[in-house]
Design a protein around this motif. Structure first.
Motif, PDB file in Angstrom:
ATOM      1  N   LYS A  30      -5.071  -1.310  -4.805  1.00 42.75           N
ATOM      2  CA  LYS A  30      -6.270  -0.490  -5.039  1.00 42.75           C
ATOM      3  C   LYS A  30      -7.253  -1.217  -5.945  1.00 42.75           C
ATOM      4  O   LYS A  30      -8.448  -1.272  -5.682  1.00 42.75           O
ATOM      5  N   LEU A  31      -6.721  -1.769  -7.044  1.00 42.67           N
ATOM      6  CA  LEU A  31      -7.596  -2.436  -8.011  1.00 42.67           C
ATOM      7  C   LEU A  31      -8.229  -3.683  -7.395  1.00 42.67           C
ATOM      8  O   LEU A  31      -9.419  -3.943  -7.565  1.00 42.67           O
ATOM      9  N   HIS A  36      -6.155  -7.613 -11.554  1.00 44.04           N
ATOM     10  CA  HIS A  36      -6.505  -7.376 -10.154  1.00 44.04           C
ATOM     11  C   HIS A  36      -7.952  -6.948  -9.949  1.00 44.04           C
ATOM     12  O   HIS A  36      -8.575  -7.297  -8.965  1.00 44.04           O
ATOM     13  N   GLN A  37      -8.478  -6.198 -10.916  1.00 42.39           N
ATOM     14  CA  GLN A  37      -9.857  -5.736 -10.746  1.00 42.39           C
ATOM     15  C   GLN A  37     -10.824  -6.691 -11.447  1.00 42.39           C
ATOM     16  O   GLN A  37     -11.661  -6.276 -12.255  1.00 42.39           O
ATOM     17  N   SER A  95       1.715  -0.409  -5.751  1.00 42.06           N
ATOM     18  CA  SER A  95       0.546  -0.184  -4.892  1.00 42.06           C
ATOM     19  C   SER A  95      -0.767  -0.246  -5.680  1.00 42.06           C
ATOM     20  O   SER A  95      -1.825  -0.541  -5.121  1.00 42.06           O
ATOM     21  N   GLN A  96      -0.683   0.032  -6.961  1.00 42.76           N
ATOM     22  CA  GLN A  96      -1.866  -0.018  -7.830  1.00 42.76           C
ATOM     23  C   GLN A  96      -2.617  -1.355  -7.711  1.00 42.76           C
ATOM     24  O   GLN A  96      -3.841  -1.370  -7.593  1.00 42.76           O
ATOM     25  N   SER A 106       0.825  -1.216   0.000  1.00 49.00           N
ATOM     26  CA  SER A 106       0.000   0.000   0.000  1.00 49.00           C
ATOM     27  C   SER A 106       0.856   1.261   0.000  1.00 49.00           C
ATOM     28  O   SER A 106       0.483   2.274  -0.586  1.00 49.00           O
ATOM     29  N   GLU A 133       3.419   3.719  -7.274  1.00 46.58           N
ATOM     30  CA  GLU A 133       2.305   3.314  -8.152  1.00 46.58           C
ATOM     31  C   GLU A 133       2.342   1.863  -8.660  1.00 46.58           C
ATOM     32  O   GLU A 133       1.409   1.097  -8.477  1.00 46.58           O
ATOM     33  N   LYS A 134       3.444   1.504  -9.301  1.00 49.13           N
ATOM     34  CA  LYS A 134       3.533   0.190  -9.948  1.00 49.13           C
ATOM     35  C   LYS A 134       3.219  -0.944  -8.978  1.00 49.13           C
ATOM     36  O   LYS A 134       2.634  -1.955  -9.361  1.00 49.13           O
TER      37      LYS A 134
END
Ligand code: HEC
Ligand code: HEC
Ligand code: HEC
Ligand code: HEC
Ligand code: HEC
Length: 267
Positions: free
Chosen positions: A50-51, A132-133, A46-47, A39, A43-44
């Motif tokens: 989130k997704l 991931h999403q 932690s993204q 977290s 970005e690379k």
């Protein structure tokens, strides 16, 4: 039979997961170390967290380590190979990566034109579902934007049309069964039949063969029509019952009126 075996293998895997303590998704438990550490990363890295949070996997307690392996409790060794960390799968390895749990889907996919083109420009699971999403699957996934990246949309459209028609019938049939259930009809047998048909229906897509999907879709529609005709006879019986009931009430009212008049006459 093969389908049944696949199904039981999938159920077994699901059961094993259900009875394993799954850290990370229960409100009271602290978050697993994978999420804690990732977290706060750039970005690379932690993204994915989130997704993943909005995914059907998060909803079902399938966390980072369920896919990537590793030790979700030991920050220092979380990503060590000795603790089963698998890393990031390369494209041709993705179907087997997801297929550990989605056994039946993987088998259908591997036998399809898409599976045969794996590693040679064919789509993998994440091309269509994301990594991931991952959301609940639906026919919305078959759309011009996604399906015309590698070839024309024509065949995809035929599959979507055939499946959409069947899906609409399934939804309508289910709604009618629920109506009957609400008024106390014994719908158990029909519910079971519909459940089996729906499962069969949702296993159609991954072979992506227009002829097969159309053929099996129309077989399912034939079975659905049988359920609908049972419901239609129930409707008729209900109608008759209503008429009989109305007649009975009218007769009783007449008798009451007659008795009333008689009493009046004798007073
Ligand atoms: C203490 C911090 C920390 C923890 C705990 C942690 N990671 Fe990582 N993770 C990293 C860092 C830093 C990288 C990027 C550098 C690297 O690949 O080692 C990374 C990279 C990754 C990658 C990409 C690897 C690659 O080859 O590109 C994956 C997948 C991953 N982590 C999954 C996990 C999973 C699953 C867990 C829990 C079992 C976990 N991580 C726990 C810090 C952590
Ligand atoms: C449903 C399985 C699944 C789950 C759950 C999952 N991942 Fe992944 N992850 C993948 C796949 C598949 C890839 C490779 C993606 C690709 O090639 O498109 C990947 C790639 C990654 C990468 C590499 C990204 C990059 O750009 O190189 C990282 C980092 C990562 N995952 C971290 C995590 C973390 C942290 C979690 C938990 C919040 C997590 N993953 C949960 C399947 C999963
Ligand atoms: C550790 C087991 C596991 C792995 C690995 C896994 N999944 Fe799942 N997946 C599940 C579970 C459990 C569910 C929720 C129950 C269900 O709907 O089947 C689910 C649900 C789904 C759904 C929604 C199904 C529906 O009913 O609409 C899709 C799509 C999906 N996963 C795709 C993937 C993809 C793509 C990958 C690889 C990137 C993957 N899964 C990896 C266990 C897993
Ligand atoms: C070409 C796009 C595409 C590819 C490749 C693909 N899927 Fe799907 N998947 C779909 C569509 C479209 C549906 C929805 C079908 C439906 O609604 O009946 C679906 C449905 C699902 C479901 C839900 C099935 C059910 O019984 O409800 C799961 C799980 C799933 N896919 C997992 C995977 C896995 C794992 C892979 C890789 C082995 C994969 N998918 C490859 C498009 C794809
Ligand atoms: C990453 C590229 C790619 C994407 C994205 C893709 N396909 Fe394909 N598709 C292929 C390849 C490669 C073939 C095999 C060669 C051919 O028949 O064109 C194929 C073949 C097909 C076939 C013919 C199957 C047969 O047995 O004849 C259908 C139907 C199909 N795809 C549907 C879809 C649908 C629906 C989607 C979107 C959900 C989709 N494709 C997305 C690459 C892709």
């Amino acid at each position: 039979m093969a389908k049944l075996l696949n199904l039981s293998a999938f159920m077994l895997v699901t059961l094993i997961f259900m009875f394993q303590p799954q850290p990370g998704y229960s409100q009271e438990q602290p978050e697993i170390v994978c999420i804690q550490c990732h977290s706060g990363m750039p970005e690379k890295y932690s993204q994915p967290v989130k997704l993943w949070r909005g995914s059907i996997h998060a909803e079902n307690g399938i966390a980072c380590n369920a896919c990537h392996g590793g030790d979700p409790k030991d920050a220092a060794n979380a990503m060590s190979r000795e603790r089963g960390f698998l890393g990031v799968p390369k494209d041709p390895d993705i179907p087997a990566f997801c297929g550990r749990c989605h056994v039946g889907v993987m088998k259908d996919y591997l036998a399809s034109a898409h599976g045969r083109a794996l590693g040679k420009g064919g789509p993998t699971c994440v091309t269509c579902h994301g990594n991931h999403q991952v959301l609940k699957a639906s026919l919305e996934l078959i759309n011009e934007k996604s399906c015309s990246r590698c070839h024309s949309y024509d065949r995809a459209r035929s599959i979507r049309d055939a499946m959409q028609e069947t899906e609409t019938m399934i939804v309508a049939t289910e709604a009618r069964i629920i109506d009957f259930k609400k008024v106390g009809s014994d719908t158990e047998k029909l519910e079971k039949e519909l459940f089996a048909l729906r499962n069969h229906f949702h296993s159609l897509f991954h072979n992506v063969n227009v002829e097969t999907v159309k053929k099996e879709s129309s077989q399912i529609q034939t079975e659905l029509k049988k359920i609908q005709s049972v419901l239609a006879t129930w409707d008729q019986t209900n109608q008759k019952r209503k008429i009989a009931g109305a007649i009975a009430i009218s007769v009783m009212l007449l008798i009451a009126l007659f008795a009333h008049l008689l009493r009046k006459t004798f007073e």
